[in-house]
Structures are given as structure tokens and as C-alpha cells.
Enzyme design. Structure first.
Site, PDB file in Angstrom:
ATOM      1  N   LYS A 176      11.429   1.034   5.726  1.00 19.33           N
ATOM      2  CA  LYS A 176      10.071   1.274   5.690  1.00 19.33           C
ATOM      3  C   LYS A 176       9.218   0.018   5.598  1.00 19.33           C
ATOM      4  O   LYS A 176       9.722  -0.954   4.860  1.00 19.33           O
ATOM      5  CB  LYS A 176       9.931   2.182   4.504  1.00 19.33           C
ATOM      6  CG  LYS A 176      10.317   3.676   4.467  1.00 19.33           C
ATOM      7  CD  LYS A 176       9.859   4.328   3.427  1.00 19.33           C
ATOM      8  CE  LYS A 176      10.760   3.696   2.020  1.00 19.33           C
ATOM      9  NZ  LYS A 176      10.730   4.487   0.820  1.00 19.33           N
ATOM     10  N   THR A 208      -0.953   4.409  -4.293  1.00 16.95           N
ATOM     11  CA  THR A 208       0.381   4.526  -3.292  1.00 16.95           C
ATOM     12  C   THR A 208       1.465   4.888  -4.252  1.00 16.95           C
ATOM     13  O   THR A 208       2.677   4.649  -3.750  1.00 16.95           O
ATOM     14  CB  THR A 208       0.573   3.077  -2.583  1.00 16.95           C
ATOM     15  OG1 THR A 208       0.628   1.947  -3.702  1.00 16.95           O
ATOM     16  CG2 THR A 208      -0.438   2.773  -1.568  1.00 16.95           C
ATOM     17  N   GLY A 210       4.305   6.498  -5.810  1.00 17.18           N
ATOM     18  CA  GLY A 210       5.229   7.772  -5.341  1.00 17.18           C
ATOM     19  C   GLY A 210       5.399   7.926  -3.894  1.00 17.18           C
ATOM     20  O   GLY A 210       5.853   8.871  -3.584  1.00 17.18           O
ATOM     21  N   THR A 211       4.964   6.827  -3.204  1.00 15.32           N
ATOM     22  CA  THR A 211       5.107   6.935  -1.622  1.00 15.32           C
ATOM     23  C   THR A 211       6.429   7.187  -1.365  1.00 15.32           C
ATOM     24  O   THR A 211       6.700   8.045  -0.236  1.00 15.32           O
ATOM     25  CB  THR A 211       4.302   5.748  -0.997  1.00 15.32           C
ATOM     26  OG1 THR A 211       4.886   4.510  -1.408  1.00 15.32           O
ATOM     27  CG2 THR A 211       2.809   5.809  -1.134  1.00 15.32           C
ATOM     28  N   GLY A 212       7.410   6.533  -1.815  1.00 15.68           N
ATOM     29  CA  GLY A 212       8.717   6.431  -1.471  1.00 15.68           C
ATOM     30  C   GLY A 212       9.336   7.891  -1.567  1.00 15.68           C
ATOM     31  O   GLY A 212      10.111   8.481  -1.007  1.00 15.68           O
ATOM     32  N   CYS A 213       8.994   8.430  -2.695  1.00 16.43           N
ATOM     33  CA  CYS A 213       9.433   9.616  -3.361  1.00 16.43           C
ATOM     34  C   CYS A 213       8.942  10.802  -2.124  1.00 16.43           C
ATOM     35  O   CYS A 213       9.823  11.688  -1.817  1.00 16.43           O
ATOM     36  CB  CYS A 213       9.093   9.967  -4.574  1.00 16.43           C
ATOM     37  SG  CYS A 213       9.758   8.745  -5.748  1.00 16.43           S
TER      38      CYS A 213
END
Length: 265
Positions: A176, A208, A210-213
Site C-alpha cells: 500500500k 484515516t 483503521g484504514t489498514g484494518c
């Protein structure tokens, strides 16, 4: 009613609801998948940061996984915050029994506010025990830099890092590009032979958390429904971009994204 697909998340709890188990289950539900969970840690946190962490014992994490999957077998499983090496080893041991289930690893290391969520000595355990079992791994660039032990500054660097991680046995590596400094960002998927790229504009926002989760949860849900990795990658990327664009403006720090995103199922 048709029996729903099942996805499982093995991760930490975010008491603020923007990341971790809470974000995963919200996203699973929104993508039409029944979500189950195994908690690795409980955190006291809000949009301003992590104020406390209580880590589960490896034995109890393993018990949760075993009990749930014996009764509610999942088509896909994702991991998030795993905290330490003993938990990683316990998770890996349990998941070897379900080798046909697609495993997504989101190598959570640091919270948005800067709190460390994975002990340094656990990185090698992640590489050794979990990566060889993974169908997809979804690091952001700081996480990838830790895993490959090199600086990543360009798209070429991203591709070399993806190849390096693929060598551990991961079927698909998603890198990412959100931490790049460019105005336009590129996310890539490497399947061992080809690179698939998605380019998009940077979204100027502090919301932003928690974007990865959320991205990896959407990816896991799509895999649970039978999508191939490239299709799931595109859906997850569309979901998270829309979730950031329409964030609900909550909290005074790094607020959560919008888990109510409506995309075709």
C-alpha cells in the site's frame, strides 16, 4: 435464506471502534459476510491514541480460534494485531490445521497515533511462522520496511520489497502506497509473476484511523465469497478510498473511516 459465507478476524480490540476487531466485523457485515473473531489484545484507545493495552495469553488466543473454527469454519481468515512472538506462534499452529482456508495477514505494528502494537522480537516469528501460510499480506510502507529491512521510497522499491516478501512463501503481496510523499499514490499486488497496479489521488484528511484494518477486512470478505485475489484487491481499494472520502468526522484526533460504504456485493 442462503447460508452466508464466514470470515474470521484474529486481532486486537479497539475500544474507539475505528480499527481492529471492531472495524473488521463492521466491514465483514457491510460486504455481506458473517464475521467471527479471536481477540489477541484489548486496548484502551480513542482517536487521540492508545492509552493502555492488555494482551491475551497465547493459550487463550488458540482456544478462541479452535473453538470457533471447529463449529463455524471460515472461508477466509485475517490477522491484525498479534502483539508478540508467542501469540504469533500459537496462531500459526492453529491455522496449519486449516491450510485450505485463505489467510490474509495485515502485519499491524504501530497505531496511527504512534503506539507500538507488535514487539520487535515478534517480527522474525511473523516472517518464519505466518508468512509461509499466507494467501495475501497487506503491509503499508513502514511495515514493509521493517519486514524487508530496507528503505522504500519509490515504486521500484515497492516492487523489490514485494518480491522479497513473496520469497517467504506468500502467494500474493499487496504493497500500500499511502505513505509515499507523492500527490498520486500507487498500490500494487504481486502474484509471483505479474504486478497489478492501482493509482489514485491522495485524500487530504486526518480521518484515516483503521484504514489498514478496513482494507484487509474487505479483502478478506471478498476472498471468503470466492473472489480471486486481483478482484478482491480492486474491491478493497475502492471500498477504503470511498470510506476515507466519506469519513464521518468523529473525534478530535485521527478519526475513523466510514464503514457504511455501499458498494455492489
Amino acid at each position: 435464506m442462503k447460508k452466508p459465507y464466514i470470515a474470521m478476524t484474529i486481532a486486537g480490540s479497539d475500544s474507539g471502534g475505528g480499527a481492529g476487531i471492531q472495524a473488521d466485523l463492521k466491514t465483514f457485515h457491510q460486504r455481506g459476510v458473517y464475521g467471527t473473531s479471536a481477540l489477541t489484545a484489548i486496548t484502551a484507545q480513542n482517536t487521540q491514541g492508545v492509552h493502555g493495552v492488555h494482551v491475551m495469553t497465547p493459550e487463550f488466543v488458540a482456544d478462541q480460534i479452535r473453538v470457533v473454527l471447529d463449529d463455524l469454519p471460515a472461508e477466509a481468515i485475517k490477522t491484525g494485531m498479534l502483539a508478540n512472538a508467542p501469540i504469533i506462534e500459537a496462531v500459526a499452529e492453529q491455522l496449519r490445521k486449516y491450510h485450505e482456508t485463505k489467510l490474509v495477514i495485515d502485519p499491524v505494528m504501530v497505531a496511527k497515533g504512534g503506539a507500538k502494537l507488535l514487539q520487535d522480537e515478534a517480527v522474525q516469528a511473523l516472517l518464519t511462522h505466518l508468512l509461509p501460510q499466507a494467501y495475501v499480506i497487506t503491509p503499508n510502507l513502514p511495515e514493509a520496511e521493517v519486514l524487508v529491512e530496507r528503505t522504500i521510497e519509490t515504486l521500484s522499491d515497492m516492487k523489490e520489497a514485494a518480491k522479497h516478501l513473496h520469497d517467504y512463501g506468500v502467494a500474493h503481496v499487496i504493497m500500500k502506497g499511502g505513505h509515499m510523499l507523492d500527490h498520486r499514490l500507487t498500490d500494487i499486488l504481486f502474484d509471483g509473476q505479474h504486478f497489478h497496479e492501482i493509482e489514485h489521488e491522495r485524500i487530504p484528511t486526518r480521518h484515516t484511523h483503521g484504514t489498514g484494518c478496513t482494507f484487509s477486512a474487505c479483502l478478506t470478505a471478498e476472498l471468503a465469497k470466492g473472489a480471486d485475489a486481483v478482484t478482491a484487491f480492486h474491491t478493497a481499494q475502492q471500498f477504503i478510498v470511498t470510506a476515507i472520502q466519506t469519513a464521518p468526522n468523529l473525534g478530535s484526533g485521527h478519526g475513523p473511516t466510514n464503514h457504511w460504504v455501499q458498494l455492489p456485493l
